[in-house]
Design a protein around this motif. Structure first.
Motif, PDB file in Angstrom:
ATOM      1  N   ILE A  27     -11.882  63.893  23.956  1.00 54.50           N
ATOM      2  CA  ILE A  27     -10.464  64.219  24.104  1.00 54.50           C
ATOM      3  C   ILE A  27      -9.717  63.967  22.806  1.00 54.50           C
ATOM      4  CG2 ILE A  27      -8.343  63.621  25.341  1.00 54.50           C
ATOM      5  CD1 ILE A  27     -10.053  62.923  27.758  1.00 54.50           C
ATOM      6  N   LEU A  28     -10.028  62.856  22.161  1.00 60.23           N
ATOM      7  CA  LEU A  28      -9.401  62.548  20.880  1.00 60.23           C
ATOM      8  C   LEU A  28      -9.775  63.586  19.822  1.00 60.23           C
ATOM      9  CD1 LEU A  28      -7.706  60.623  19.154  1.00 60.23           C
ATOM     10  CD2 LEU A  28      -9.786  59.303  18.708  1.00 60.23           C
ATOM     11  N   VAL A  63      -7.180  66.008  17.710  1.00 60.87           N
ATOM     12  CA  VAL A  63      -7.146  66.092  16.251  1.00 60.87           C
ATOM     13  C   VAL A  63      -7.330  67.539  15.792  1.00 60.87           C
ATOM     14  CG1 VAL A  63      -8.292  65.365  14.124  1.00 60.87           C
ATOM     15  CG2 VAL A  63      -7.949  63.723  15.979  1.00 60.87           C
ATOM     16  N   ILE A  64      -8.201  68.280  16.475  1.00 58.80           N
ATOM     17  CA  ILE A  64      -8.412  69.687  16.113  1.00 58.80           C
ATOM     18  C   ILE A  64      -7.144  70.496  16.308  1.00 58.80           C
ATOM     19  CG2 ILE A  64      -9.627  71.801  16.801  1.00 58.80           C
ATOM     20  CD1 ILE A  64     -12.087  70.118  17.306  1.00 58.80           C
ATOM     21  N   LEU A  65      -6.389  70.190  17.352  1.00 57.20           N
ATOM     22  CA  LEU A  65      -5.154  70.936  17.624  1.00 57.20           C
ATOM     23  C   LEU A  65      -4.159  70.803  16.472  1.00 57.20           C
ATOM     24  CD1 LEU A  65      -4.553  70.214  21.432  1.00 57.20           C
ATOM     25  CD2 LEU A  65      -5.362  72.336  20.365  1.00 57.20           C
ATOM     26  N   GLY A  71       4.119  71.870  13.857  1.00 59.43           N
ATOM     27  CA  GLY A  71       5.423  71.735  14.499  1.00 59.43           C
ATOM     28  C   GLY A  71       6.538  72.453  13.774  1.00 59.43           C
ATOM     29  N   GLY A  72       6.292  72.904  12.536  1.00 61.48           N
ATOM     30  CA  GLY A  72       7.321  73.594  11.775  1.00 61.48           C
ATOM     31  C   GLY A  72       7.989  72.679  10.764  1.00 61.48           C
ATOM     32  N   PHE A 124      -8.910  67.352   8.738  1.00 67.01           N
ATOM     33  CA  PHE A 124     -10.128  67.857   8.107  1.00 67.01           C
ATOM     34  C   PHE A 124     -10.931  66.715   7.485  1.00 67.01           C
ATOM     35  CE2 PHE A 124     -12.365  69.636   4.403  1.00 67.01           C
ATOM     36  CZ  PHE A 124     -13.171  70.565   5.043  1.00 67.01           C
ATOM     37  N   ASN A 125     -10.244  65.840   6.751  1.00 72.66           N
ATOM     38  CA  ASN A 125     -10.937  64.704   6.155  1.00 72.66           C
ATOM     39  C   ASN A 125     -11.505  63.771   7.222  1.00 72.66           C
ATOM     40  OD1 ASN A 125     -10.225  65.672   3.621  1.00 72.66           O
ATOM     41  ND2 ASN A 125      -8.416  64.360   3.473  1.00 72.66           N
TER      42      ASN A 125
END
Length: 294
Positions: A108-109, A113-115, A121-122, A152-153
């Motif tokens: 889930i975590l 993180v992928i999301l 958010g802009g 990514f890191n």
């Protein structure tokens, strides 16, 4: 002693690598040459490896405000050093949690993180949160905290940590080690290759960043080096393109805007270049394992 013989294929590979290395070195040499060239030579003949007429006017103009340059250097070094250390701590801790197979909610975590890599958010909500709620305006933390956690890191470090056998975790648990001790005394030393590689990328990102300073910093004493130099180049370009006064047109050709840009590149690239010889031995192992394993 028998001399080592190279096969034809090895000789070809070495030749290709040498040519590629030379191709990477030539632009840097042209930048140095351009910073030492007269403006008219660049305009009339373009950039070359050897300057036709050597001059240090670009560096003299650049260091007219030497006090501000030194202060901006100090701010950039501070932001880069603190930001890199904190970023490695945060990303490695998040990666460790996602790499532990015993953690119930690690999938889930990982999705969460992928999301953050897929959706943003802009700019406006991000600016409001940083200024109004976090109160980062005109603080040194405005250039450190926003890019500190990088998904990514974090995934690169996680993939590297997943290559560590699970038996090591189990044996450490049997010896009574806590999760913090396993992370700090066992996993971090094993993850030095990927941490050194990611650390260099993060340091390069912090060092070259001017956008955060432009968004959040109004005080001149807190401006980083990249923002100060960007402002200087923008002012020179504005003056050169101004056609309101004849006197301005007589003065502007004397300002070496093109060679000044090359001098700015030389001034800003120095500290990062010196990091590569110390960290390059970690690149292949860190990137390959971090990108393939898992």
């Amino acid at each position: 002693m028998v001399a080592k013989r190279f096969s034809v294929s090895q000789a070809i590979i070495m030749l290709v690598i040498s040519l590629f290395s030379l191709a990477c070195l030539l632009p840097f040499l042209m930048v140095i040459s351009g910073s030492l060239s007269i403006e008219n030579d660049i305009v009339n003949y373009g950039y070359s490896l050897i300057p036709r007429h050597i001059t240090f006017d670009s560096y003299r103009i650049l260091f007219l405000g030497s006090n501000r340059i030194v202060d901006a250097y100090g701010i950039s070094i501070l932001v880069t050093a603190v930001g890199t250390v904190l970023s490695l701590i945060v990303n490695s801790m998040g990666a460790y949690v996602m790499a532990r197979r015993s953690f119930k909610y690690r999938n889930i975590l990982s999705i969460y993180v992928i999301l953050t890599m897929l959706f943003s958010g802009g700019l406006v909500p991000w600016y409001i949160i940083c200024v109004r709620y976090l109160e980062l305006k005109d603080t040194i933390w405005a250039m450190i905290l926003p890019p500190m956690a990088n998904a990514f890191n974090m995934f690169l470090i996680r993939n590297f940590m997943q290559s560590v056998p699970e038996d090591i975790y189990e044996s450490a648990k049997m010896d009574g080690a806590s999760e913090y001790r396993i992370f700090g005394r066992l996993i971090i030393p094993l993850s030095v290759p990927v941490l050194a590689t990611i650390g260099l990328f993060v340091a390069l990102s912090y060092w070259n960043d001017w956008f955060l300073g432009l968004m959040f910093i109004d005080k001149q004493e807190l401006q980083p080096l990249q923002l100060l130099l960007r402002t200087l180049v923008s002012n020179v370009d504005f003056l050169r393109n101004s056609s309101n006064a004849a006197a301005m047109q007589r003065i502007m050709p004397q300002i070496p805007s093109e060679s000044m840009k090359m001098a700015l590149t030389v001034v800003t690239i120095g500290p990062i270049v010196f990091l590569y010889p110390f960290l390059q031995r970690y690149f292949v192992k860190g990137l390959m394992v971090g990108a393939v394993k898992g």
